[in-house]
Write a protein that holds these residues in place. Sequence first.
Motif, PDB file in Angstrom:
ATOM      1  N   VAL A   2       0.835  -1.197   0.000  1.00 23.82           N
ATOM      2  CA  VAL A   2       0.000   0.000   0.000  1.00 23.82           C
ATOM      3  C   VAL A   2       0.872   1.251   0.000  1.00 23.82           C
ATOM      4  O   VAL A   2       0.544   2.248  -0.627  1.00 23.82           O
ATOM      5  CB  VAL A   2      -0.946   0.008   1.226  1.00 23.82           C
ATOM      6  CG1 VAL A   2      -1.758   1.270   1.264  1.00 23.82           C
ATOM      7  CG2 VAL A   2      -1.865  -1.222   1.155  1.00 23.82           C
ATOM      8  N   ALA A   3       2.009   1.158   0.706  1.00 24.21           N
ATOM      9  CA  ALA A   3       2.941   2.280   0.733  1.00 24.21           C
ATOM     10  C   ALA A   3       3.445   2.562  -0.679  1.00 24.21           C
ATOM     11  O   ALA A   3       3.556   3.710  -1.103  1.00 24.21           O
ATOM     12  CB  ALA A   3       4.110   1.983   1.661  1.00 24.21           C
ATOM     13  N   LYS A   7       3.114   5.877  -3.079  1.00 19.25           N
ATOM     14  CA  LYS A   7       4.239   6.519  -3.763  1.00 19.25           C
ATOM     15  C   LYS A   7       3.930   6.748  -5.234  1.00 19.25           C
ATOM     16  O   LYS A   7       4.257   7.799  -5.793  1.00 19.25           O
ATOM     17  CB  LYS A   7       5.501   5.657  -3.628  1.00 19.25           C
ATOM     18  CG  LYS A   7       6.220   5.801  -2.306  1.00 19.25           C
ATOM     19  CD  LYS A   7       7.525   5.005  -2.330  1.00 19.25           C
ATOM     20  CE  LYS A   7       8.196   5.016  -0.961  1.00 19.25           C
ATOM     21  NZ  LYS A   7       9.392   4.147  -0.926  1.00 19.25           N
ATOM     22  N   VAL A   8       3.335   5.756  -5.854  1.00 19.27           N
ATOM     23  CA  VAL A   8       3.018   5.872  -7.282  1.00 19.27           C
ATOM     24  C   VAL A   8       1.995   6.983  -7.509  1.00 19.27           C
ATOM     25  O   VAL A   8       2.195   7.857  -8.366  1.00 19.27           O
ATOM     26  CB  VAL A   8       2.483   4.539  -7.846  1.00 19.27           C
ATOM     27  CG1 VAL A   8       2.070   4.716  -9.300  1.00 19.27           C
ATOM     28  CG2 VAL A   8       3.535   3.456  -7.718  1.00 19.27           C
ATOM     29  N   PHE A   9       0.924   6.981  -6.740  1.00 10.83           N
ATOM     30  CA  PHE A   9      -0.100   8.023  -6.885  1.00 10.83           C
ATOM     31  C   PHE A   9       0.504   9.404  -6.665  1.00 10.83           C
ATOM     32  O   PHE A   9       0.234  10.337  -7.417  1.00 10.83           O
ATOM     33  CB  PHE A   9      -1.259   7.793  -5.896  1.00 10.83           C
ATOM     34  CG  PHE A   9      -2.318   6.862  -6.417  1.00 10.83           C
ATOM     35  CD1 PHE A   9      -3.083   7.210  -7.530  1.00 10.83           C
ATOM     36  CD2 PHE A   9      -2.560   5.650  -5.808  1.00 10.83           C
ATOM     37  CE1 PHE A   9      -4.067   6.359  -8.015  1.00 10.83           C
ATOM     38  CE2 PHE A   9      -3.542   4.786  -6.284  1.00 10.83           C
ATOM     39  CZ  PHE A   9      -4.289   5.146  -7.386  1.00 10.83           C
ATOM     40  N   ASN A  57       9.317   3.465  -8.406  1.00 16.98           N
ATOM     41  CA  ASN A  57       9.652   2.413  -9.359  1.00 16.98           C
ATOM     42  C   ASN A  57       9.049   2.654 -10.746  1.00 16.98           C
ATOM     43  O   ASN A  57       8.843   1.728 -11.514  1.00 16.98           O
ATOM     44  CB  ASN A  57       9.202   1.048  -8.817  1.00 16.98           C
ATOM     45  CG  ASN A  57       9.904  -0.090  -9.506  1.00 16.98           C
ATOM     46  OD1 ASN A  57      11.051   0.057  -9.942  1.00 16.98           O
ATOM     47  ND2 ASN A  57       9.234  -1.225  -9.629  1.00 16.98           N
ATOM     48  N   LEU A  58       8.760   3.917 -11.024  1.00 23.46           N
ATOM     49  CA  LEU A  58       8.218   4.261 -12.350  1.00 23.46           C
ATOM     50  C   LEU A  58       9.344   4.514 -13.334  1.00 23.46           C
ATOM     51  O   LEU A  58       9.134   4.512 -14.548  1.00 23.46           O
ATOM     52  CB  LEU A  58       7.336   5.518 -12.253  1.00 23.46           C
ATOM     53  CG  LEU A  58       5.968   5.315 -11.613  1.00 23.46           C
ATOM     54  CD1 LEU A  58       5.352   6.639 -11.180  1.00 23.46           C
ATOM     55  CD2 LEU A  58       5.037   4.593 -12.579  1.00 23.46           C
ATOM     56  N   VAL A  59      10.525   4.764 -12.792  1.00 22.88           N
ATOM     57  CA  VAL A  59      11.698   4.993 -13.630  1.00 22.88           C
ATOM     58  C   VAL A  59      12.830   4.108 -13.123  1.00 22.88           C
ATOM     59  O   VAL A  59      13.036   3.995 -11.915  1.00 22.88           O
ATOM     60  CB  VAL A  59      12.116   6.478 -13.597  1.00 22.88           C
ATOM     61  CG1 VAL A  59      13.525   6.658 -14.134  1.00 22.88           C
ATOM     62  CG2 VAL A  59      11.133   7.325 -14.397  1.00 22.88           C
ATOM     63  N   VAL A  60      13.507   3.485 -14.052  1.00 25.28           N
ATOM     64  CA  VAL A  60      14.660   2.642 -13.723  1.00 25.28           C
ATOM     65  C   VAL A  60      15.876   3.275 -14.374  1.00 25.28           C
ATOM     66  O   VAL A  60      15.781   3.805 -15.485  1.00 25.28           O
ATOM     67  CB  VAL A  60      14.459   1.216 -14.254  1.00 25.28           C
ATOM     68  CG1 VAL A  60      15.664   0.352 -13.946  1.00 25.28           C
ATOM     69  CG2 VAL A  60      13.200   0.603 -13.672  1.00 25.28           C
ATOM     70  N   PRO A  76       4.328  -0.415 -12.335  1.00 24.67           N
ATOM     71  CA  PRO A  76       3.506   0.104 -11.229  1.00 24.67           C
ATOM     72  C   PRO A  76       2.203   0.705 -11.716  1.00 24.67           C
ATOM     73  O   PRO A  76       1.167   0.586 -11.049  1.00 24.67           O
ATOM     74  CB  PRO A  76       4.390   1.188 -10.605  1.00 24.67           C
ATOM     75  CG  PRO A  76       5.770   0.819 -10.990  1.00 24.67           C
ATOM     76  CD  PRO A  76       5.666   0.208 -12.347  1.00 24.67           C
ATOM     77  N   ILE A  77       2.244   1.345 -12.879  1.00 23.22           N
ATOM     78  CA  ILE A  77       1.013   1.908 -13.432  1.00 23.22           C
ATOM     79  C   ILE A  77       0.036   0.780 -13.736  1.00 23.22           C
ATOM     80  O   ILE A  77      -1.157   0.883 -13.439  1.00 23.22           O
ATOM     81  CB  ILE A  77       1.320   2.719 -14.717  1.00 23.22           C
ATOM     82  CG1 ILE A  77       2.076   3.989 -14.347  1.00 23.22           C
ATOM     83  CG2 ILE A  77       0.035   3.070 -15.458  1.00 23.22           C
ATOM     84  CD1 ILE A  77       2.440   4.851 -15.540  1.00 23.22           C
ATOM     85  N   ASN A  78       0.561  -0.278 -14.250  1.00 23.86           N
ATOM     86  CA  ASN A  78      -0.286  -1.440 -14.530  1.00 23.86           C
ATOM     87  C   ASN A  78      -0.895  -1.988 -13.243  1.00 23.86           C
ATOM     88  O   ASN A  78      -2.085  -2.290 -13.181  1.00 23.86           O
ATOM     89  CB  ASN A  78       0.539  -2.522 -15.219  1.00 23.86           C
ATOM     90  CG  ASN A  78      -0.287  -3.756 -15.487  1.00 23.86           C
ATOM     91  OD1 ASN A  78      -1.402  -3.669 -15.989  1.00 23.86           O
ATOM     92  ND2 ASN A  78       0.234  -4.918 -15.146  1.00 23.86           N
ATOM     93  N   GLU A  79      -0.061  -2.078 -12.202  1.00 23.01           N
ATOM     94  CA  GLU A  79      -0.554  -2.619 -10.935  1.00 23.01           C
ATOM     95  C   GLU A  79      -1.681  -1.767 -10.372  1.00 23.01           C
ATOM     96  O   GLU A  79      -2.693  -2.285  -9.900  1.00 23.01           O
ATOM     97  CB  GLU A  79       0.597  -2.712  -9.928  1.00 23.01           C
ATOM     98  CG  GLU A  79       1.528  -3.890 -10.224  1.00 23.01           C
ATOM     99  CD  GLU A  79       2.732  -3.924  -9.308  1.00 23.01           C
ATOM    100  OE1 GLU A  79       3.517  -4.869  -9.420  1.00 23.01           O
ATOM    101  OE2 GLU A  79       2.874  -2.992  -8.482  1.00 23.01           O
TER     102      GLU A  79
END
Lengths: 111, 111
Positions: A2-3, A7-9, A57-60, A76-79
């Motif tokens: 959830v954390a 972060k993604v949002f 984790n949207l950019v590597v 992460p966007i997919n998740e």
Amino acid sequence: MVADEDKVFKALADASRRQLLDRLYAKGGLTLGELCEAHDMSRQAVTKHLVLLEAANLVVTVKRGREKLHYLNAVPINEIYMRWIGKFERQRVQALFNLKQALKENDHEQA
Amino acid sequence: MVADEDKVFKALADASRRQLLDRLYAKGGLTLGELCEAHDMSRQAVTKHLVLLEAANLVVTVKRGREKLHYLNAVPINEIYMRWIGKFERQRVQALFNLKQALKENDHEQA
DNA sequence: TTGACATGCAACCGTTTGGTTGCATATATA
DNA sequence: TATATATGCAACCAAACGGTTGCATGTCAA
């Protein structure tokens, strides 16, 4: 988990960061310097945005010599889509129906 | 349009607001008071969150007497998916492939 | 080795955000 | 009408955010 979702949002909440993702979507492997060129802010500001995107984790990134290459990671966007947005999406038509129904019922109650 | 998109992303950026949407997803037509019950903050804090959600058009309200009924509106989420997230999603596998390819090329360059 | 280039780190700063409290207003009900 | 209930509005506050500047570090190339 959830954390991470949070972060993604939060990473997606800023227009500059979404723009960076757009650029990495169009062309991967850009260096920090290259990413800075298209943005009207200091290199350090861009760095900060990239740090948040990496944390989500949207950019590597890959270091090559003194350069740092950036790649988009859409997982992460997919998740988020799978476990959050998709839920609402799948129910969209139904929700609209429910809303109209509720408004109608409300009309009747007030009439 | 882009301003709206930004409002939606920013509205979704907060965990409390996502929770409110979840509750309205589970059960529509809740009053402010009912929405407050499940959240560990003051009524006014919840109100502020709902104001943002309304501004992003993620929540629609109907006044019934002294009560205000809240309904989820998933349309903006759908729009974001259509014109933004879907793009990344559709390219997810391809992007992963590109990333692996790039890492491989990078290996060769360093070797 | 020396200088240029690419990036990293840290302190600082104004604005926004998420929350509070106090009071006002509107509606239902005894 | 008087009172309780549901919500609205505004001022205030600490923390987070998005940005800056200055300096440090690491790497390539003459």
